[in-house]
Design a protein around this motif. Structure first.
Motif, PDB file in Angstrom:
ATOM      1  N   CYS A 293     -45.466 -18.568 -36.897  1.00 45.57           N
ATOM      2  CA  CYS A 293     -44.791 -19.841 -37.131  1.00 45.57           C
ATOM      3  C   CYS A 293     -43.289 -19.671 -36.893  1.00 45.57           C
ATOM      4  O   CYS A 293     -42.573 -19.158 -37.739  1.00 45.57           O
ATOM      5  CB  CYS A 293     -45.056 -20.321 -38.554  1.00 45.57           C
ATOM      6  N   LYS A 294     -42.838 -20.126 -35.745  1.00 44.03           N
ATOM      7  CA  LYS A 294     -41.431 -19.962 -35.377  1.00 44.03           C
ATOM      8  C   LYS A 294     -40.525 -20.984 -36.048  1.00 44.03           C
ATOM      9  O   LYS A 294     -39.324 -20.808 -36.100  1.00 44.03           O
ATOM     10  CB  LYS A 294     -41.285 -20.027 -33.867  1.00 44.03           C
ATOM     11  N   THR A 295     -41.110 -22.054 -36.575  1.00 45.14           N
ATOM     12  CA  THR A 295     -40.286 -23.112 -37.160  1.00 45.14           C
ATOM     13  C   THR A 295     -39.606 -22.684 -38.457  1.00 45.14           C
ATOM     14  O   THR A 295     -38.619 -23.289 -38.857  1.00 45.14           O
ATOM     15  CB  THR A 295     -41.105 -24.382 -37.420  1.00 45.14           C
TER      16      THR A 295
ATOM     17  N   ALA B 286     -46.492 -24.947 -43.111  1.00 45.72           N
ATOM     18  CA  ALA B 286     -45.063 -24.757 -42.851  1.00 45.72           C
ATOM     19  C   ALA B 286     -44.254 -25.764 -43.653  1.00 45.72           C
ATOM     20  O   ALA B 286     -43.546 -26.597 -43.110  1.00 45.72           O
ATOM     21  CB  ALA B 286     -44.777 -24.884 -41.367  1.00 45.72           C
TER      22      ALA B 286
END
Length: 82
Positions: free
Chosen positions: A11-13, A69
């Motif tokens: 999860c890059k967010t 997220a």
């Protein structure tokens, strides 16, 4: 630990959120890692899930889990665990 599957990636967010908190509290207290569930047998229970899962460890023990997220919940959990 950001637990992910190979087909969707980590999860890059939330990387910016972790970086911000780490800068605020100091790098000695907070460490971030990613783990692909398909290659780690101990994480088998998280396979087949489509949402990101964040595992929080302290002293080698799992102390919290955040599914999804959800930046406000992640920040709250991080600060509570610190």
């Amino acid at each position: 630990v950001d637990v992910f599957q190979a087909w969707c990636g980590p999860c890059k967010t939330v990387v910016d959120l972790f970086r911000k908190i780490r800068n605020e509290v100091g790098s000695d207290l907070l460490h971030f890692a990613v783990a692909e569930v398909d290659s780690i047998d101990a994480l088998e229970e998280y396979r087949g899930k489509c949402e990101p899962v964040f595992l929080f460890y302290a002293g080698g023990e799992l102390v919290a889990v955040v599914r999804g997220a959800n930046a406000p919940l992640l920040q709250k959990t991080i600060l509570e665990q610190l």
